[in-house]
Write an enzyme that holds these catalytic residues in place. Sequence first.
Site, short mmCIF file in Angstrom:
data_model
loop_
_atom_site.label_atom_id
_atom_site.label_comp_id
_atom_site.label_asym_id
_atom_site.label_seq_id
_atom_site.Cartn_x
_atom_site.Cartn_y
_atom_site.Cartn_z
N ASN A 125 -46.68 34.11 -28.04
CA ASN A 125 -45.69 33.62 -28.66
C ASN A 125 -45.77 32.38 -29.35
O ASN A 125 -46.46 31.51 -28.95
CB ASN A 125 -44.45 33.59 -27.65
CG ASN A 125 -43.77 32.02 -27.32
OD1 ASN A 125 -43.41 31.65 -27.87
ND2 ASN A 125 -44.62 31.93 -26.05
N PHE A 129 -39.18 26.82 -30.42
CA PHE A 129 -38.01 26.46 -29.97
C PHE A 129 -36.75 26.69 -30.81
O PHE A 129 -35.89 25.99 -31.29
CB PHE A 129 -38.04 24.94 -29.98
CG PHE A 129 -38.83 24.21 -28.77
CD1 PHE A 129 -39.59 25.03 -27.92
CD2 PHE A 129 -39.20 22.59 -29.02
CE1 PHE A 129 -40.49 24.41 -27.04
CE2 PHE A 129 -39.88 22.22 -28.01
CZ PHE A 129 -40.80 23.10 -27.25
N SER A 189 -45.25 22.89 -25.15
CA SER A 189 -45.17 24.00 -25.89
C SER A 189 -46.23 23.82 -26.84
O SER A 189 -46.25 22.77 -27.66
CB SER A 189 -43.74 24.18 -26.30
OG SER A 189 -44.17 25.15 -27.42
N ASN A 191 -46.15 25.31 -29.82
CA ASN A 191 -45.55 25.90 -31.12
C ASN A 191 -44.75 24.87 -31.77
O ASN A 191 -44.26 25.10 -32.71
CB ASN A 191 -44.86 27.08 -30.80
CG ASN A 191 -45.49 28.14 -30.17
OD1 ASN A 191 -46.81 28.37 -30.40
ND2 ASN A 191 -45.07 28.90 -29.05
N THR A 192 -44.93 23.63 -31.36
CA THR A 192 -44.07 22.67 -32.34
C THR A 192 -45.19 21.46 -32.55
O THR A 192 -45.71 20.71 -31.70
CB THR A 192 -42.95 21.98 -31.32
OG1 THR A 192 -41.98 22.95 -31.16
CG2 THR A 192 -42.42 20.67 -32.14
N LYS A 222 -42.80 19.09 -17.90
CA LYS A 222 -43.65 20.30 -17.68
C LYS A 222 -44.79 20.28 -18.77
O LYS A 222 -44.68 19.69 -19.77
CB LYS A 222 -42.77 21.41 -18.41
CG LYS A 222 -43.34 22.93 -18.18
CD LYS A 222 -42.33 23.82 -18.60
CE LYS A 222 -43.17 25.18 -18.64
NZ LYS A 222 -42.12 26.40 -19.15
N ASN A 251 -47.29 25.52 -18.67
CA ASN A 251 -46.91 26.14 -20.02
C ASN A 251 -47.88 27.19 -20.17
O ASN A 251 -48.77 27.56 -19.67
CB ASN A 251 -46.43 25.14 -21.07
CG ASN A 251 -45.42 25.69 -21.86
OD1 ASN A 251 -45.17 26.72 -22.20
ND2 ASN A 251 -44.53 24.97 -22.24
#
Length: 369
Positions: A125, A129, A189, A191-192, A222, A251
């Site tokens: 994925n 966010f 994450s 993805n940012t 995390k 993560n």
Amino acid sequence: MNAIDSFRSAAYNVALKQMFRIPPERIHGLMSRGLECVSSSEAAQAVLRKLFVVDEPSLAQDIAGIHFPRPLGLAAGFDKDAKELNAWGPLGFGYAEVGTLTSINQPGNPTPRLFRLPADRAILNRMGFNNEGITAATQRLRIRTTPEPIGVNLGKWKRTDAAVAHNDYRNSAQTVGDAADYLVINVSSPNTPGLRDLQAVETLRPIVESVQAVNDRPLFVKIAPDLSDADILAVTDLAIELGITGLIATNTTISRDGLATDSTYVAALGAGGVSGAPVAARSLEVLRLIAERAGNKLVLVSVGGIETSEQAWERITAGASLIQGYTPFIYGGPDWVRDIHRGIAGQLKAHGLASISEAVGSKLEWKRN
Ligand SMILES: Cc1cc2nc3c(=O)[nH]c(=O)nc-3n(C[C@H](O)[C@H](O)[C@H](O)COP(=O)(O)O)c2cc1C
């Protein structure tokens, strides 16, 4: 497994085959609508509780002042906007983590951004966010009826500069106040853009301190599985120094190593984090690393590819007080939740232990000596 359980598992597998014909984000949306209905129906919740909750006193723990009736929680990312809060307990989870939520709402990355890798029992994925913002979620958290704890996972707004990211986390922590049972600083994450750089101790420190200044709820950080061992130890030391409650590891991974899915196909999907079975080995390794370093100074939450109760037991005895899952829930459904809890309860009985807290970290070097 009795005949009814076997039938239900078989039925879930048939349903899964049908669901996998539909684009992943579409099916996620449909499932979420269904779960929202469950979340507002006490009758549905009562039926589900009978089917999926393992009501076993030995599974309960009090951690940082919070009562966790069962150790397996829903990992962040499924219920991003806290819309299905009252459904997770009845589906068997002992708690749920909502988010990642940002101080201001944002749409996330362009679609498609969610992909299944069934040959690997994995998901890729790059949601980025997508969420309606902390204020809307806080209103929902305030009117929830579920007795199971709810954690709130916080992230940085996409366009916030890394140098002032601590303001984002502080604002969100202030807004949510005591509507969260615990808070999570998500700096892991993939993805940012730039988010994972915040795991460096010099950038993580002001974020943690900013949150601690405005919210005294138990606080976790995390982390990513892709950090070097040295960086994981540095974050562990910082967590102890700053007196946070614990760490959540891990993560999703940016690694594509060892996937059974065709590598050309995976490469064509593009950027994103992989979750599920492929992350399990590193997730366990990271847990062991932190547990040996931290002793009993931190509460450890293990997440990443926990598919079986044997794996769950391994994480607990390696030092995890709590465990979480997202991808195995997609592939296994609520039966997976129930089977994990039944398996842990069985292990406790087999080892003559009255409480799961006696099993936490029992395989650690420092605890045995
Ligand atoms: C579709 C998807 C979205 C996710 N979104 C988030 C998120 O918003 N925040 C977060 O901290 N973790 C997020 N995660 C990571 C999970 O919480 C978890 O750490 C990771 O998937 C590994 O666990 P699993 O193998 O049980 O899925 C997401 C995972 C998936 C599959």
